[in-house]
Write a protein that holds these residues in place. Structure first.
Motif, PDB file in Angstrom:
ATOM      1  N   ILE A  62     125.709  35.608  -6.556  1.00 60.10           N
ATOM      2  CA  ILE A  62     125.867  36.813  -7.567  1.00 60.10           C
ATOM      3  C   ILE A  62     126.020  38.055  -6.713  1.00 60.10           C
ATOM      4  N   ASP A  63     124.900  37.812  -5.725  1.00 61.36           N
ATOM      5  CA  ASP A  63     124.595  39.109  -4.878  1.00 61.36           C
ATOM      6  C   ASP A  63     125.840  39.225  -3.943  1.00 61.36           C
ATOM      7  N   SER A  64     126.672  38.093  -3.372  1.00 64.08           N
ATOM      8  CA  SER A  64     127.933  38.080  -2.777  1.00 64.08           C
ATOM      9  C   SER A  64     129.116  38.453  -3.394  1.00 64.08           C
ATOM     10  N   GLY A  65     128.863  38.532  -4.780  1.00 63.63           N
ATOM     11  CA  GLY A  65     130.157  38.849  -5.674  1.00 63.63           C
ATOM     12  C   GLY A  65     130.911  37.536  -5.837  1.00 63.63           C
ATOM     13  N   SER A  66     130.470  36.371  -5.511  1.00 63.97           N
ATOM     14  CA  SER A  66     131.306  35.174  -5.860  1.00 63.97           C
ATOM     15  C   SER A  66     130.980  34.861  -7.206  1.00 63.97           C
ATOM     16  N   VAL A  67     130.021  35.183  -8.151  1.00 63.87           N
ATOM     17  CA  VAL A  67     129.672  34.862  -9.424  1.00 63.87           C
ATOM     18  C   VAL A  67     129.520  36.173 -10.054  1.00 63.87           C
ATOM     19  N   SER A  68     130.193  36.201 -11.188  1.00 59.26           N
ATOM     20  CA  SER A  68     129.808  37.627 -11.825  1.00 59.26           C
ATOM     21  C   SER A  68     128.669  37.592 -12.706  1.00 59.26           C
ATOM     22  N   GLN A  69     127.792  38.889 -12.668  1.00 54.66           N
ATOM     23  CA  GLN A  69     126.582  38.921 -13.458  1.00 54.66           C
ATOM     24  C   GLN A  69     126.821  38.792 -14.751  1.00 54.66           C
ATOM     25  N   GLN A  70     127.972  39.354 -15.297  1.00 53.68           N
ATOM     26  CA  GLN A  70     128.154  39.410 -16.783  1.00 53.68           C
ATOM     27  C   GLN A  70     128.293  37.674 -17.394  1.00 53.68           C
ATOM     28  N   ARG A  71     128.855  36.787 -16.557  1.00 53.58           N
ATOM     29  CA  ARG A  71     128.977  35.574 -16.901  1.00 53.58           C
ATOM     30  C   ARG A  71     127.624  34.685 -16.629  1.00 53.58           C
ATOM     31  N   PHE A  72     126.930  35.237 -15.671  1.00 55.69           N
ATOM     32  CA  PHE A  72     125.699  34.639 -15.442  1.00 55.69           C
ATOM     33  C   PHE A  72     124.568  35.014 -16.517  1.00 55.69           C
ATOM     34  N   ASP A  73     124.830  36.128 -17.057  1.00 54.38           N
ATOM     35  CA  ASP A  73     124.055  36.581 -18.104  1.00 54.38           C
ATOM     36  C   ASP A  73     124.376  35.753 -19.450  1.00 54.38           C
ATOM     37  N   SER A  74     125.463  35.503 -19.579  1.00 56.79           N
ATOM     38  CA  SER A  74     126.090  34.700 -20.799  1.00 56.79           C
ATOM     39  C   SER A  74     125.564  33.352 -20.782  1.00 56.79           C
ATOM     40  N   TYR A  75     125.460  32.845 -19.615  1.00 55.24           N
ATOM     41  CA  TYR A  75     125.011  31.417 -19.351  1.00 55.24           C
ATOM     42  C   TYR A  75     123.500  31.318 -19.567  1.00 55.24           C
ATOM     43  N   GLN A  76     122.735  32.257 -19.201  1.00 52.94           N
ATOM     44  CA  GLN A  76     121.482  32.339 -19.515  1.00 52.94           C
ATOM     45  C   GLN A  76     121.041  32.640 -21.110  1.00 52.94           C
ATOM     46  N   ARG A  77     121.738  33.361 -21.692  1.00 56.43           N
ATOM     47  CA  ARG A  77     121.870  33.520 -23.262  1.00 56.43           C
ATOM     48  C   ARG A  77     121.832  32.108 -23.875  1.00 56.43           C
ATOM     49  N   ILE A  78     122.967  31.577 -23.508  1.00 59.74           N
ATOM     50  CA  ILE A  78     123.269  30.175 -23.982  1.00 59.74           C
ATOM     51  C   ILE A  78     121.776  29.282 -24.054  1.00 59.74           C
ATOM     52  N   LEU A  79     121.449  29.414 -22.732  1.00 56.45           N
ATOM     53  CA  LEU A  79     120.119  28.192 -22.662  1.00 56.45           C
ATOM     54  C   LEU A  79     119.110  28.760 -23.503  1.00 56.45           C
ATOM     55  N   GLU A  80     118.996  30.097 -23.606  1.00 58.54           N
ATOM     56  CA  GLU A  80     117.902  30.605 -24.422  1.00 58.54           C
ATOM     57  C   GLU A  80     117.868  30.228 -25.761  1.00 58.54           C
ATOM     58  N   THR A  81     119.214  30.325 -26.429  1.00 58.74           N
ATOM     59  CA  THR A  81     119.246  30.132 -27.918  1.00 58.74           C
ATOM     60  C   THR A  81     119.361  28.456 -28.025  1.00 58.74           C
ATOM     61  N   MET A  82     119.783  27.539 -27.176  1.00 61.27           N
ATOM     62  CA  MET A  82     119.946  26.234 -27.353  1.00 61.27           C
ATOM     63  C   MET A  82     118.717  25.449 -28.199  1.00 61.27           C
ATOM     64  N   GLU A  83     117.464  25.736 -27.607  1.00 53.59           N
ATOM     65  CA  GLU A  83     116.421  25.290 -28.281  1.00 53.59           C
ATOM     66  C   GLU A  83     116.087  25.750 -29.410  1.00 53.59           C
ATOM     67  N   ALA A  84     116.371  27.152 -29.572  1.00 55.68           N
ATOM     68  CA  ALA A  84     115.928  27.617 -31.059  1.00 55.68           C
ATOM     69  C   ALA A  84     116.693  27.373 -31.992  1.00 55.68           C
ATOM     70  N   ASN A  85     118.031  26.999 -31.847  1.00 62.17           N
ATOM     71  CA  ASN A  85     118.986  26.398 -32.811  1.00 62.17           C
ATOM     72  C   ASN A  85     118.984  25.049 -33.072  1.00 62.17           C
ATOM     73  N   LYS A  86     118.377  24.343 -32.121  1.00 60.32           N
ATOM     74  CA  LYS A  86     118.608  22.790 -32.280  1.00 60.32           C
ATOM     75  C   LYS A  86     117.772  22.288 -33.410  1.00 60.32           C
ATOM     76  N   PRO A  87     118.295  21.475 -34.204  1.00 55.46           N
ATOM     77  CA  PRO A  87     117.504  20.938 -35.519  1.00 55.46           C
ATOM     78  C   PRO A  87     116.130  20.129 -34.991  1.00 55.46           C
TER      79      PRO A  87
END
Length: 347
Positions: free
Chosen positions: A313-338
């Motif tokens: 991310i620091d070198s610009g090889s990975v977008s901060q926007q997409r990484f933040d989206s990845y983290q949001r998905i992980l955060e919601t996975m357990e909360a939404n799981k039956p």
């Protein structure tokens, strides 16, 4: 947003029991073996409860019963079926077997575990729109699901005629990130007939499926591609601002370009709680070179020392926007799981 109340084990058993009772009531059309014709090949073009529409090798469509031992079928399945000697209340045959699927797109279902949406597809067209709301988070969720099953994605932004010049430039900047990753992106408008030629080229000689939220205009796009179909469409609700369901079951259409297109029902939310965290990371294709490269095996990629992804991310090889989206998905996975065991497959 209010969370959906989770069903108890007793409630789940009663739901399934009622489903089985309805299925038994539906099995009223039966033929003796001698009343059925020879076995023949066919394709499921739509599914209705315990009935399915089968397209024969000659292009004729037969509504058929399904053998109870067969399990579930989805649009796109290749099957073996037999025609009845006469039509019985609109039912014209019986589906006896399903060929092995070469591919399938799945999603988690709150009640039934993992469900197939469609089978034997090559490409998934992720339809988003500026109305009800454009969200890269939804696009990212679908991309993860598509990458997980190894299908080819296309990102389509619909209703661009509603954008002014400044708004369009802003959204084009957002989607340029995906184009930079190698994803195909189409800007479309059925009212201004924009992007339809590009879309036709992508659909050419492939079996594709439209997926996306309710109200993004999937059925309108099908009408633009196949005007003879005259599929019902609905506007976004002025009360809730949410899309309204038009398509209630997935349907397969033949395109003049030689491809096949499945129009699937819209969803309000698309969850990924059925995937392992490692598969979610794999679904973000720009993260793949950096996976398993961190100093610590249990790195959370949140400021941990020696984090390869943070360095990317620091070198610009990975977008901060997409990484933040990845983290949001992980955060919601357990909360939404039956709060119960989920079958690995319940198609």
């Amino acid at each position: 947003m209010t969370k959906r109340k989770k069903l108890s084990q007793g409630q789940l058993r009663r739901v399934r029991s009622n489903q089985q009772k309805r299925l038994k009531k539906q099995e009223t059309h039966q033929w003796l073996d001698e009343q059925l014709g020879p076995q023949q090949e066919g394709t499921i073009i739509s599914r209705f409860g315990q009935h399915a529409d089968v397209e024969s090798s000659t292009g004729e469509v037969f509504r058929c019963n399904m053998r109870r031992s067969l399990g579930s079928l989805v649009t796109g399945d290749e099957v073996v079926w037999r025609a009845g000697s006469e039509e019985q209340s609109g039912i014209r045959g019986v589906i006896e077997a399903r060929h092995e699927r070469r591919s399938e797109l799945t999603r988690p279902d709150f009640y039934d575990g993992i469900k197939a949406i469609a089978a034997n597809i090559d490409q998934v067209v992720i339809v988003s729109a500026v109305l009800p709301e454009f969200s890269t988070s939804i696009v990212d969720r679908y991309l993860v699901a598509v990458e997980d099953v190894g299908l080819e994605p296309v990102i389509l932004l619909n209703k661009v005629d509603l954008l002014d010049t400044k708004q369009r430039q802003a959204i084009e900047r957002q989607l340029s990130l995906y184009q930079g990753l190698g994803y195909k992106v189409v800007f479309a408008s059925t009212k201004q007939v924009e992007g339809l030629n590009d879309l036709n080229q992508y659909l050419n000689n492939k079996t594709s499926i439209f997926v996306g939220q309710s109200g993004v205009g999937k059925s309108s796009l099908v009408n633009a591609l196949l005007p003879e179909q005259s599929i019902d469409t609905k506007e976004v609700s002025e009360v809730s601002g949410l899309g309204q369901h038009t398509t209630t079951t997935a349907r397969l259409y033949h395109l003049s370009c030689g491809g096949r297109l499945i129009d699937s029902p819209g969803v309000r939310e698309f969850q990924l709680w059925h995937l392992a965290k490692e598969r979610v990371a794999w679904g973000f294709i720009e993260l793949r070179p950096w996976l398993n490269q961190c100093r610590f095996r249990d790195c959370k990629h949140q400021g941990d020392p020696g984090c390869a992804i943070q360095e990317a991310i620091d070198s610009g090889s990975v977008s901060q926007q997409r990484f933040d989206s990845y983290q949001r998905i992980l955060e919601t996975m357990e909360a939404n799981k039956p709060n119960r065991n989920i079958p690995g497959k319940n198609n």
